[in-house]
Write a protein that holds these residues in place. Sequence first.
Motif, PDB file in Angstrom:
ATOM      1  N   ASP A 103       6.164   3.306  13.267  1.00 35.62           N
ATOM      2  CA  ASP A 103       7.566   3.719  13.344  1.00 35.62           C
ATOM      3  C   ASP A 103       7.825   4.790  12.281  1.00 35.62           C
ATOM      4  OD1 ASP A 103      10.342   4.024  13.180  1.00 35.62           O
ATOM      5  OD2 ASP A 103      10.714   1.924  13.659  1.00 35.62           O
ATOM      6  N   SER A 104       8.029   6.000  12.729  1.00 33.72           N
ATOM      7  CA  SER A 104       8.325   7.090  11.798  1.00 33.72           C
ATOM      8  C   SER A 104       9.810   7.447  11.806  1.00 33.72           C
ATOM      9  CB  SER A 104       7.480   8.323  12.144  1.00 33.72           C
ATOM     10  OG  SER A 104       7.774   8.752  13.464  1.00 33.72           O
ATOM     11  N   THR A 105      10.620   6.670  12.523  1.00 35.48           N
ATOM     12  CA  THR A 105      12.063   6.957  12.571  1.00 35.48           C
ATOM     13  C   THR A 105      12.848   6.187  11.519  1.00 35.48           C
ATOM     14  OG1 THR A 105      12.477   5.243  14.224  1.00 35.48           O
ATOM     15  CG2 THR A 105      11.969   7.456  15.045  1.00 35.48           C
ATOM     16  N   MET A 106      12.288   5.099  11.018  1.00 32.95           N
ATOM     17  CA  MET A 106      12.966   4.293  10.009  1.00 32.95           C
ATOM     18  C   MET A 106      12.314   4.578   8.658  1.00 32.95           C
ATOM     19  SD  MET A 106      13.647   0.143   9.994  1.00 32.95           S
ATOM     20  CE  MET A 106      14.061   0.131  11.733  1.00 32.95           C
ATOM     21  N   LYS A 107      13.128   4.630   7.613  1.00 34.31           N
ATOM     22  CA  LYS A 107      12.627   4.923   6.273  1.00 34.31           C
ATOM     23  C   LYS A 107      13.009   3.784   5.330  1.00 34.31           C
ATOM     24  CE  LYS A 107      12.390   8.539   2.847  1.00 34.31           C
ATOM     25  NZ  LYS A 107      12.764   9.869   2.444  1.00 34.31           N
ATOM     26  N   SER A 108      12.070   3.396   4.487  1.00 32.92           N
ATOM     27  CA  SER A 108      12.269   2.359   3.490  1.00 32.92           C
ATOM     28  C   SER A 108      12.217   3.021   2.123  1.00 32.92           C
ATOM     29  CB  SER A 108      11.152   1.310   3.631  1.00 32.92           C
ATOM     30  OG  SER A 108      11.293   0.268   2.699  1.00 32.92           O
ATOM     31  N   MET A 109      13.258   2.813   1.298  1.00 33.14           N
ATOM     32  CA  MET A 109      13.294   3.430  -0.028  1.00 33.14           C
ATOM     33  C   MET A 109      13.996   2.508  -1.017  1.00 33.14           C
ATOM     34  SD  MET A 109      15.988   6.481   0.796  1.00 33.14           S
ATOM     35  CE  MET A 109      16.276   6.415   2.553  1.00 33.14           C
ATOM     36  N   ILE A 110      13.892   2.842  -2.291  1.00 34.18           N
ATOM     37  CA  ILE A 110      14.567   2.053  -3.321  1.00 34.18           C
ATOM     38  C   ILE A 110      15.773   2.822  -3.846  1.00 34.18           C
ATOM     39  CG2 ILE A 110      12.509   0.796  -4.050  1.00 34.18           C
ATOM     40  CD1 ILE A 110      12.477   2.686  -6.555  1.00 34.18           C
ATOM     41  N   LEU A 111      16.700   2.073  -4.422  1.00 35.03           N
ATOM     42  CA  LEU A 111      17.840   2.673  -5.105  1.00 35.03           C
ATOM     43  C   LEU A 111      17.426   2.938  -6.550  1.00 35.03           C
ATOM     44  CD1 LEU A 111      20.787   3.562  -5.233  1.00 35.03           C
ATOM     45  CD2 LEU A 111      21.367   1.181  -5.800  1.00 35.03           C
ATOM     46  N   GLU A 112      17.401   4.190  -6.924  1.00 28.89           N
ATOM     47  CA  GLU A 112      16.999   4.573  -8.273  1.00 28.89           C
ATOM     48  C   GLU A 112      17.867   3.860  -9.317  1.00 28.89           C
ATOM     49  OE1 GLU A 112      15.703   8.832  -9.646  1.00 28.89           O
ATOM     50  OE2 GLU A 112      17.888   8.677  -9.654  1.00 28.89           O
ATOM     51  N   MET A 140       0.814  -1.213   0.000  1.00 31.39           N
ATOM     52  CA  MET A 140       0.000   0.000   0.000  1.00 31.39           C
ATOM     53  C   MET A 140       0.853   1.271   0.000  1.00 31.39           C
ATOM     54  SD  MET A 140      -2.949  -1.392  -0.064  1.00 31.39           S
ATOM     55  CE  MET A 140      -4.015  -0.015   0.199  1.00 31.39           C
ATOM     56  N   SER A 141       2.023   1.203   0.581  1.00 30.42           N
ATOM     57  CA  SER A 141       2.856   2.392   0.758  1.00 30.42           C
ATOM     58  C   SER A 141       3.548   2.806  -0.531  1.00 30.42           C
ATOM     59  CB  SER A 141       3.921   2.139   1.824  1.00 30.42           C
ATOM     60  OG  SER A 141       3.327   1.904   3.072  1.00 30.42           O
ATOM     61  N   LYS A 142       3.764   4.085  -0.655  1.00 26.18           N
ATOM     62  CA  LYS A 142       4.610   4.645  -1.718  1.00 26.18           C
ATOM     63  C   LYS A 142       5.962   4.931  -1.082  1.00 26.18           C
ATOM     64  CE  LYS A 142       1.297   4.839  -4.744  1.00 26.18           C
ATOM     65  NZ  LYS A 142       1.125   3.634  -5.508  1.00 26.18           N
ATOM     66  N   VAL A 143       7.014   4.625  -1.805  1.00 31.63           N
ATOM     67  CA  VAL A 143       8.355   4.841  -1.260  1.00 31.63           C
ATOM     68  C   VAL A 143       9.146   5.783  -2.160  1.00 31.63           C
ATOM     69  CG1 VAL A 143       8.448   2.639  -0.021  1.00 31.63           C
ATOM     70  CG2 VAL A 143       9.249   2.758  -2.378  1.00 31.63           C
ATOM     71  N   GLU A 193      18.182   3.755  10.468  1.00 38.48           N
ATOM     72  CA  GLU A 193      17.180   4.750  10.084  1.00 38.48           C
ATOM     73  C   GLU A 193      16.799   4.655   8.612  1.00 38.48           C
ATOM     74  OE1 GLU A 193      18.441   8.643  11.271  1.00 38.48           O
ATOM     75  OE2 GLU A 193      18.557   8.071  13.382  1.00 38.48           O
ATOM     76  N   ASN A 194      17.711   4.193   7.753  1.00 30.49           N
ATOM     77  CA  ASN A 194      17.447   4.120   6.314  1.00 30.49           C
ATOM     78  C   ASN A 194      17.721   2.711   5.795  1.00 30.49           C
ATOM     79  OD1 ASN A 194      16.862   6.975   5.602  1.00 30.49           O
ATOM     80  ND2 ASN A 194      18.906   7.284   6.424  1.00 30.49           N
ATOM     81  N   VAL A 195      16.717   2.154   5.112  1.00 33.52           N
ATOM     82  CA  VAL A 195      16.848   0.844   4.475  1.00 33.52           C
ATOM     83  C   VAL A 195      16.642   1.079   2.982  1.00 33.52           C
ATOM     84  CG1 VAL A 195      16.046  -1.536   4.398  1.00 33.52           C
ATOM     85  CG2 VAL A 195      15.833  -0.217   6.526  1.00 33.52           C
ATOM     86  N   ILE A 196      17.655   0.746   2.195  1.00 28.74           N
ATOM     87  CA  ILE A 196      17.609   0.964   0.753  1.00 28.74           C
ATOM     88  C   ILE A 196      17.551  -0.401   0.065  1.00 28.74           C
ATOM     89  CG2 ILE A 196      18.757   1.976  -1.249  1.00 28.74           C
ATOM     90  CD1 ILE A 196      19.944   3.205   2.000  1.00 28.74           C
ATOM     91  N   TRP A 197      16.508  -0.610  -0.715  1.00 24.81           N
ATOM     92  CA  TRP A 197      16.245  -1.876  -1.390  1.00 24.81           C
ATOM     93  C   TRP A 197      16.571  -1.735  -2.871  1.00 24.81           C
ATOM     94  CZ3 TRP A 197      14.101  -5.573   1.898  1.00 24.81           C
ATOM     95  CH2 TRP A 197      13.603  -5.093   3.119  1.00 24.81           C
ATOM     96  N   TYR A 198      17.118  -2.791  -3.475  1.00 22.45           N
ATOM     97  CA  TYR A 198      17.319  -2.763  -4.920  1.00 22.45           C
ATOM     98  C   TYR A 198      17.255  -4.157  -5.511  1.00 22.45           C
ATOM     99  CZ  TYR A 198      22.283  -4.004  -4.159  1.00 22.45           C
ATOM    100  OH  TYR A 198      23.449  -4.624  -3.800  1.00 22.45           O
ATOM    101  N   CYS A 199      16.889  -4.173  -6.796  1.00 29.41           N
ATOM    102  CA  CYS A 199      16.876  -5.398  -7.591  1.00 29.41           C
ATOM    103  C   CYS A 199      17.622  -5.067  -8.875  1.00 29.41           C
ATOM    104  CB  CYS A 199      15.442  -5.869  -7.846  1.00 29.41           C
ATOM    105  SG  CYS A 199      14.391  -4.675  -8.694  1.00 29.41           S
ATOM    106  N   ALA A 205      10.428  -2.721  -0.807  1.00 24.86           N
ATOM    107  CA  ALA A 205      10.487  -1.465  -0.055  1.00 24.86           C
ATOM    108  C   ALA A 205       9.097  -1.073   0.449  1.00 24.86           C
ATOM    109  CB  ALA A 205      11.076  -0.355  -0.924  1.00 24.86           C
ATOM    110  N   ALA A 206       8.085  -1.250  -0.391  1.00 28.35           N
ATOM    111  CA  ALA A 206       6.722  -0.889   0.005  1.00 28.35           C
ATOM    112  C   ALA A 206       6.174  -1.844   1.060  1.00 28.35           C
ATOM    113  CB  ALA A 206       5.813  -0.847  -1.221  1.00 28.35           C
ATOM    114  N   TRP A 207       6.450  -3.137   0.923  1.00 24.38           N
ATOM    115  CA  TRP A 207       6.021  -4.081   1.962  1.00 24.38           C
ATOM    116  C   TRP A 207       6.654  -3.719   3.305  1.00 24.38           C
ATOM    117  CZ3 TRP A 207       6.823  -9.145  -1.235  1.00 24.38           C
ATOM    118  CH2 TRP A 207       5.615  -9.523  -1.837  1.00 24.38           C
ATOM    119  N   PHE A 208       7.931  -3.371   3.270  1.00 24.95           N
ATOM    120  CA  PHE A 208       8.593  -3.012   4.518  1.00 24.95           C
ATOM    121  C   PHE A 208       8.041  -1.684   5.049  1.00 24.95           C
ATOM    122  CE2 PHE A 208      12.138  -1.852   7.338  1.00 24.95           C
ATOM    123  CZ  PHE A 208      12.179  -3.012   8.103  1.00 24.95           C
TER     124      PHE A 208
END
Length: 154
Positions: A117-126, A20-23, A88-94, A105-108
């Motif tokens: 938890d608003s202190t940790m951020k989930s994002m993708i590597l462009e 559901m989330s946008k990252v 604080e930052n988790v960067i996901w990539y495929c 990233a969105a599941w996380f």
Amino acid sequence: MAAPDIPRNTQWHEAYPAPMSKVDALPRQELLRWLREGKQAGRDFVLVDVRRNDFEGGTIRGSLNLPCQSLYPTRPALYTLLKSGGVENVIWYCGSCGGRGPRAAAWFADYLVEKRDSTMKSMILEGGIKGWAAAGPEYTELMDEYDASVWAKS
């Protein structure tokens, strides 16, 4: 939690809820800057390579390999580990960050919402690992097990 049964002709991810989330996407230049400033993957942030069968040609130094297919049921354990480490930052990539990376990233991120938890951020590597490897020597020198022949085929 056992993996759910997946009917034939169904994509593996259809066995789990749609994220559901946008990252946000972290530009590779920003990650390169972090690494050059001395920030370390595993300490200052976590890089997660979600490739499984196509995990070849190298990976960004310090990345964990956690195939996307096993992520959804392991989110609670992963969150607990990352939270206890103060991440604080988790960067996901495929490969190109067009499917598995954004989904992971969105599941996380959905799990972070569940945990409030608003202190940790989930994002993708462009651009994913393909974009990283194609960006030139300043990027590939920061890859473990880099194999130029694999990327020449991409």
